[in-house]
Design a protein around this motif. Structure first.
Motif, short mmCIF file in Angstrom:
data_model
loop_
_atom_site.label_atom_id
_atom_site.label_comp_id
_atom_site.label_asym_id
_atom_site.label_seq_id
_atom_site.Cartn_x
_atom_site.Cartn_y
_atom_site.Cartn_z
N UNK A 73 44.34 55.73 4.44
CA UNK A 73 44.86 57.05 4.10
C UNK A 73 45.17 57.08 2.61
N UNK A 74 44.70 58.14 1.92
CA UNK A 74 45.01 58.31 0.50
C UNK A 74 46.04 59.40 0.28
N UNK A 75 45.82 60.58 0.88
CA UNK A 75 46.78 61.67 0.81
C UNK A 75 46.36 62.75 1.78
N UNK A 76 47.22 63.75 1.94
CA UNK A 76 46.89 64.88 2.81
C UNK A 76 46.85 66.17 2.00
N UNK A 77 46.11 67.12 2.52
CA UNK A 77 46.05 68.46 1.97
C UNK A 77 46.37 69.39 3.15
N UNK A 78 47.33 70.27 2.95
CA UNK A 78 47.72 71.20 4.02
C UNK A 78 47.23 72.60 3.72
N UNK A 79 47.02 73.36 4.78
CA UNK A 79 46.66 74.77 4.62
C UNK A 79 47.78 75.49 3.89
N UNK A 80 47.41 76.39 2.97
CA UNK A 80 48.43 77.15 2.24
C UNK A 80 49.07 76.28 1.23
#
Length: 161
Positions: A154-161
């Motif tokens: 895992x590197x990072x997350x991107x969330x909607x909005x």
């Protein structure tokens, strides 16, 4: 390579970092070390480490942490894996870029309930933003995990909005 975008890369949260610096998500005590060579991808500030920095390699459960914030129940999709963080508090990311976008990456898509909706292998650096756009074109996608292909980390997350 770093890519400028309308999407925001989300590092591990400050609260989770405080906890991980004591005990990781596998229940192990966290021990720091001095990074002699540098180049480790840091999930606290979303950059590569510099030689001589104090780091910790911890087990992290990104979907579990996200689910605890949102009330989702990822079930069997809950997993944990190794990530590098600074052993002590740091300033966090600088800027609004998508880091670690220049190598082979996998983008895993998840629903608001925490179920995996698929993924995409991104082999060309220029295809990264397009892959994110395609992921969020699906209204069922709430969250995207960016992962390294070589180790699946895992590197990072991107969330909607």
């Amino acid at each position: 390579m770093t890519t400028t975008t309308t999407y925001t890369a989300r590092p591990i949260t400050p609260r989770a970092l405080r906890e991980l610096r004591t005990t990781d998500d596998a229940g192990r005590r966290t021990d720091g070390f001095t990074d002699a060579e540098g180049g480790s991808p840091l999930r606290c500030c979303l950059r590569h480490s510099e030689p001589g920095e104090r780091l910790a390699l911890v087990s992290y459960a990104p979907l579990r942490r996200w689910a605890s914030e949102t009330g989702a129940t990822p079930g069997a999709y809950d997993e944990q894996g190794p990530v590098f963080i600074h052993a002590d508090a740091c300033a966090g990311p600088a800027g609004d870029t998508l880091p670690f976008a220049g190598s082979h990456r996998t983008l895993r898509r998840y629903s608001a309930e925490g179920r995996i909706l698929g993924g995409r292998l991104v082999e060309e650096p220029g295809a990264f933003q397009q892959a994110l756009r395609e992921a969020f074109d699906d209204p069922a996608v709430a969250l995207v995990h960016v992962r390294a292909v070589e180790y699946g980390c895992f590197l990072y997350e991107v969330r909607r909005g």
